[in-house]
Design a protein around this motif. Structure first.
Motif, PDB file in Angstrom:
ATOM      1  N   ALA A 198      -0.495 -34.921 -17.776  1.00  0.00           N
ATOM      2  CA  ALA A 198      -0.530 -36.359 -17.619  1.00  0.00           C
ATOM      3  C   ALA A 198      -0.769 -36.493 -15.994  1.00  0.00           C
ATOM      4  CB  ALA A 198       0.697 -36.693 -17.881  1.00  0.00           C
ATOM      5  N   VAL A 199      -0.349 -35.946 -15.158  1.00  0.00           N
ATOM      6  CA  VAL A 199      -0.766 -35.957 -13.771  1.00  0.00           C
ATOM      7  C   VAL A 199      -2.344 -36.020 -13.482  1.00  0.00           C
ATOM      8  CG1 VAL A 199      -0.583 -35.178 -11.356  1.00  0.00           C
ATOM      9  CG2 VAL A 199       1.403 -35.398 -12.790  1.00  0.00           C
ATOM     10  N   LEU A 200      -2.981 -35.041 -14.138  1.00  0.00           N
ATOM     11  CA  LEU A 200      -4.371 -34.850 -14.068  1.00  0.00           C
ATOM     12  C   LEU A 200      -5.179 -35.795 -14.844  1.00  0.00           C
ATOM     13  CD1 LEU A 200      -4.265 -30.855 -14.543  1.00  0.00           C
ATOM     14  CD2 LEU A 200      -4.968 -32.160 -12.178  1.00  0.00           C
ATOM     15  N   LYS A 201      -4.514 -36.327 -15.850  1.00  0.00           N
ATOM     16  CA  LYS A 201      -5.132 -37.429 -16.555  1.00  0.00           C
ATOM     17  C   LYS A 201      -5.214 -38.790 -15.660  1.00  0.00           C
ATOM     18  CE  LYS A 201      -5.393 -39.806 -20.930  1.00  0.00           C
ATOM     19  NZ  LYS A 201      -4.485 -39.759 -22.461  1.00  0.00           N
ATOM     20  N   GLU A 202      -4.238 -38.910 -15.018  1.00  0.00           N
ATOM     21  CA  GLU A 202      -4.176 -40.098 -14.143  1.00  0.00           C
ATOM     22  C   GLU A 202      -4.799 -40.088 -12.770  1.00  0.00           C
ATOM     23  OE1 GLU A 202       0.193 -40.721 -13.469  1.00  0.00           O
ATOM     24  OE2 GLU A 202       0.397 -41.084 -15.499  1.00  0.00           O
ATOM     25  N   GLU A 245       3.474 -13.131 -21.582  1.00  0.00           N
ATOM     26  CA  GLU A 245       3.541 -13.112 -20.226  1.00  0.00           C
ATOM     27  C   GLU A 245       2.418 -14.218 -19.717  1.00  0.00           C
ATOM     28  OE1 GLU A 245       2.395  -9.046 -19.045  1.00  0.00           O
ATOM     29  OE2 GLU A 245       4.090  -8.236 -20.323  1.00  0.00           O
ATOM     30  N   LEU A 246       1.429 -14.359 -20.285  1.00  0.00           N
ATOM     31  CA  LEU A 246       0.376 -15.065 -19.908  1.00  0.00           C
ATOM     32  C   LEU A 246       1.105 -16.721 -19.796  1.00  0.00           C
ATOM     33  CD1 LEU A 246      -2.803 -16.001 -19.254  1.00  0.00           C
ATOM     34  CD2 LEU A 246      -2.918 -16.108 -21.764  1.00  0.00           C
ATOM     35  N   LYS A 247       1.580 -17.019 -20.960  1.00  0.00           N
ATOM     36  CA  LYS A 247       2.142 -18.360 -21.132  1.00  0.00           C
ATOM     37  C   LYS A 247       3.122 -18.639 -20.029  1.00  0.00           C
ATOM     38  CE  LYS A 247       3.356 -19.564 -25.401  1.00  0.00           C
ATOM     39  NZ  LYS A 247       3.928 -19.103 -26.736  1.00  0.00           N
ATOM     40  N   LYS A 248       4.145 -17.648 -19.747  1.00  0.00           N
ATOM     41  CA  LYS A 248       5.135 -17.756 -18.895  1.00  0.00           C
ATOM     42  C   LYS A 248       4.328 -17.883 -17.279  1.00  0.00           C
ATOM     43  CE  LYS A 248       8.583 -14.867 -20.806  1.00  0.00           C
ATOM     44  NZ  LYS A 248       9.584 -13.668 -20.686  1.00  0.00           N
ATOM     45  N   LEU A 249       3.297 -17.332 -17.169  1.00  0.00           N
ATOM     46  CA  LEU A 249       2.585 -17.324 -15.723  1.00  0.00           C
ATOM     47  C   LEU A 249       1.975 -18.698 -15.656  1.00  0.00           C
ATOM     48  CD1 LEU A 249       0.568 -14.070 -15.122  1.00  0.00           C
ATOM     49  CD2 LEU A 249       2.711 -15.099 -13.711  1.00  0.00           C
ATOM     50  N   ILE A 250       1.423 -19.403 -16.797  1.00  0.00           N
ATOM     51  CA  ILE A 250       0.784 -20.751 -16.846  1.00  0.00           C
ATOM     52  C   ILE A 250       1.960 -21.857 -16.678  1.00  0.00           C
ATOM     53  CG2 ILE A 250      -0.504 -22.303 -18.243  1.00  0.00           C
ATOM     54  CD1 ILE A 250      -2.033 -20.039 -19.565  1.00  0.00           C
ATOM     55  N   VAL A 251       3.005 -21.803 -17.172  1.00  0.00           N
ATOM     56  CA  VAL A 251       4.136 -22.607 -17.079  1.00  0.00           C
ATOM     57  C   VAL A 251       4.497 -22.369 -15.595  1.00  0.00           C
ATOM     58  CG1 VAL A 251       6.375 -23.062 -17.857  1.00  0.00           C
ATOM     59  CG2 VAL A 251       4.696 -22.444 -19.517  1.00  0.00           C
ATOM     60  N   GLY A 252       4.840 -21.270 -14.965  1.00  0.00           N
ATOM     61  CA  GLY A 252       5.127 -21.156 -13.733  1.00  0.00           C
ATOM     62  C   GLY A 252       4.056 -21.880 -12.874  1.00  0.00           C
ATOM     63  N   GLY A 253       2.931 -21.540 -12.971  1.00  0.00           N
ATOM     64  CA  GLY A 253       1.849 -22.183 -12.277  1.00  0.00           C
ATOM     65  C   GLY A 253       2.136 -23.828 -12.195  1.00  0.00           C
ATOM     66  N   CYS A 254       2.307 -24.246 -13.551  1.00  0.00           N
ATOM     67  CA  CYS A 254       2.476 -25.704 -13.764  1.00  0.00           C
ATOM     68  C   CYS A 254       3.671 -26.047 -12.775  1.00  0.00           C
ATOM     69  CB  CYS A 254       2.556 -25.962 -15.031  1.00  0.00           C
ATOM     70  SG  CYS A 254       1.104 -25.818 -16.027  1.00  0.00           S
ATOM     71  N   LYS A 255       4.627 -25.586 -12.755  1.00  0.00           N
ATOM     72  CA  LYS A 255       5.841 -26.074 -12.080  1.00  0.00           C
ATOM     73  C   LYS A 255       5.481 -26.063 -10.584  1.00  0.00           C
ATOM     74  CE  LYS A 255       9.449 -23.904 -15.111  1.00  0.00           C
ATOM     75  NZ  LYS A 255      10.516 -22.952 -15.052  1.00  0.00           N
ATOM     76  N   GLU A 256       4.693 -25.009  -9.940  1.00  0.00           N
ATOM     77  CA  GLU A 256       4.337 -24.964  -8.766  1.00  0.00           C
ATOM     78  C   GLU A 256       3.523 -26.217  -8.260  1.00  0.00           C
ATOM     79  OE1 GLU A 256       2.806 -21.168  -7.714  1.00  0.00           O
ATOM     80  OE2 GLU A 256       4.652 -20.069  -8.364  1.00  0.00           O
ATOM     81  N   ALA A 257       2.377 -26.360  -9.078  1.00  0.00           N
ATOM     82  CA  ALA A 257       1.299 -27.453  -8.915  1.00  0.00           C
ATOM     83  C   ALA A 257       2.155 -28.696  -8.954  1.00  0.00           C
ATOM     84  CB  ALA A 257       0.407 -27.412  -9.987  1.00  0.00           C
ATOM     85  N   LEU A 258       3.021 -28.959 -10.024  1.00  0.00           N
ATOM     86  CA  LEU A 258       3.810 -30.271  -9.773  1.00  0.00           C
ATOM     87  C   LEU A 258       4.716 -30.472  -8.562  1.00  0.00           C
ATOM     88  CD1 LEU A 258       4.762 -30.179 -13.489  1.00  0.00           C
ATOM     89  CD2 LEU A 258       3.377 -31.731 -12.564  1.00  0.00           C
ATOM     90  N   ALA A 259       5.402 -29.315  -8.236  1.00  0.00           N
ATOM     91  CA  ALA A 259       6.138 -29.279  -6.925  1.00  0.00           C
ATOM     92  C   ALA A 259       5.135 -29.610  -5.926  1.00  0.00           C
ATOM     93  CB  ALA A 259       6.830 -28.254  -6.637  1.00  0.00           C
ATOM     94  N   ALA A 260       4.251 -29.151  -5.645  1.00  0.00           N
ATOM     95  CA  ALA A 260       3.090 -29.548  -4.416  1.00  0.00           C
ATOM     96  C   ALA A 260       2.543 -30.834  -4.560  1.00  0.00           C
ATOM     97  CB  ALA A 260       1.850 -28.429  -4.572  1.00  0.00           C
ATOM     98  N   PHE A 261       2.152 -31.240  -5.912  1.00  0.00           N
ATOM     99  CA  PHE A 261       1.782 -32.697  -6.056  1.00  0.00           C
ATOM    100  C   PHE A 261       2.826 -33.803  -5.528  1.00  0.00           C
ATOM    101  CE2 PHE A 261       1.945 -36.392  -8.983  1.00  0.00           C
ATOM    102  CZ  PHE A 261       0.688 -36.963  -8.446  1.00  0.00           C
ATOM    103  N   LYS A 262       4.134 -33.510  -5.853  1.00  0.00           N
ATOM    104  CA  LYS A 262       5.220 -34.302  -5.600  1.00  0.00           C
ATOM    105  C   LYS A 262       5.423 -34.413  -3.937  1.00  0.00           C
ATOM    106  CE  LYS A 262       7.454 -33.790  -9.897  1.00  0.00           C
ATOM    107  NZ  LYS A 262       8.627 -33.479 -10.630  1.00  0.00           N
ATOM    108  N   LYS A 263       5.250 -33.075  -3.281  1.00  0.00           N
ATOM    109  CA  LYS A 263       5.265 -33.173  -1.810  1.00  0.00           C
ATOM    110  C   LYS A 263       4.143 -33.657  -1.108  1.00  0.00           C
ATOM    111  CE  LYS A 263       6.683 -29.825   1.655  1.00  0.00           C
ATOM    112  NZ  LYS A 263       7.208 -28.473   1.833  1.00  0.00           N
ATOM    113  N   HIS A 264       2.837 -33.190  -1.442  1.00  0.00           N
ATOM    114  CA  HIS A 264       1.621 -33.691  -0.955  1.00  0.00           C
ATOM    115  C   HIS A 264       0.737 -34.590  -1.500  1.00  0.00           C
ATOM    116  CE1 HIS A 264       2.611 -30.346   1.535  1.00  0.00           C
ATOM    117  NE2 HIS A 264       3.003 -29.329   0.834  1.00  0.00           N
ATOM    118  N   GLY A 265       1.246 -35.016  -2.596  1.00  0.00           N
ATOM    119  CA  GLY A 265       0.301 -36.024  -3.384  1.00  0.00           C
ATOM    120  C   GLY A 265      -0.793 -35.258  -4.016  1.00  0.00           C
TER     121      GLY A 265
END
Length: 258
Positions: free
Chosen positions: A20-24, A93-113
């Motif tokens: 959703a963030v990437l769509k916006e 394992e792949l899905k867990k890594l992707i979900v973890g990557g999404c969490k990190e990307a969202l945290a970075a987006f909320k901090k740095h825009g």
């Protein structure tokens, strides 16, 4: 064999939020990431189909009377089960890594825009897992091909033996022998069918993996091509900043003698 991690990747809350963030905030990275998630989703579907075909194989094996053929197919079925179990584990394992990557990307987006979205690929180090799943798919395809070949060879030998016996009887009563080989029977077709379907599932899974690897590569390339917004702003600021004024030289006429 139990199906692992039943929730589909596209249904995960963090994956949906990042999409959703990437769509916006449209960017090449967003498109490549969405495609990668879609390909992994297709891989989940193909793997689920393969698990169902394993159950069908076990049922068809009950009808095999020839001990040597049955032993061969039992080994094939066991090898397929191990390969598909390995694929399921790696997919989890792949899905867990992707979900973890999404969490990190969202945290970075909320901090740095939006600046944090430029290097999106740094959150997803999943290529080795994708390549591991691809190897398992290749191994399953080889097992399916070998099993179908064994079934076809057995059917051919069985019908040839039957034809020889029949021709001996025809010769004794003065009839011409039958030369044309008989087509494989319904039983051999039924036994081979699950292996052929599983092969189709694994072939489709392999294509999805290759597409996911391709989307991941595009994601990395787009991240490398596009500099961060902050860095670009800094560089532009340095270019437009006026140079420091140099002190004008004092003319001889303006000098004051003491």
């Amino acid at each position: 064999m139990k199906r692992r991690n039943k929730q589909l990747l596209a249904e995960n809350e963090y994956v949906k939020e990042l999409l959703a963030v990437l769509k916006e905030n449209p960017s090449p990275s967003g498109r490549d990431f969405a495609e990668m998630v879609a390909h992994v989703g297709e891989l989940e579907n193909r793997l689920a189909e393969a698990v169902e075909e394993l159950r069908t194989m076990r049922q068809e094996l009950l009808q095999v009377q020839n001990r040597s053929l049955k032993a061969v197919l039992q080994r094939s079925c066991k090898a397929l089960e191990q390969n598909i179990s390995n694929m399921s584990r790696k997919l989890s394992e792949l899905k867990k890594l992707i979900v973890g990557g999404c969490k990190e990307a969202l945290a970075a987006f909320k901090k740095h825009g939006t600046d944090a979205l430029d290097g999106l690929s740094r959150f997803f180090h999943i290529k080795p897992l994708l390549e591991g799943i691809k190897k398992a798919a290749d191994a399953s395809i080889r097992i399916d091909d070998n099993a179908v070949s064994k079934i076809q060879n057995f059917a051919t030998e069985y019908h040839q033996a039957g034809r020889h016996l029949k021709n001996m009887g025809r010769t004794l009563i003065g009839k011409e022998p039958v030369q044309e080989p008989k087509a494989p029977g319904r039983l051999s077709k039924a036994i081979a069918a699950p292996y052929k379907v599983n092969r189709a599932c694994m072939t489709a899974a392999k294509r999805n993996i290759e597409k996911a690897i391709g989307s991941l590569g595009c994601l990395q390339e787009s991240s490398e091509r596009r500099p961060s917004v902050l860095k670009a702003m800094q560089e532009n600021s340095e270019k437009v900043q006026p140079a420091a004024k140099k002190e004008a030289p004092v003319k001889a006429a303006d000098r004051v003698e003491l």
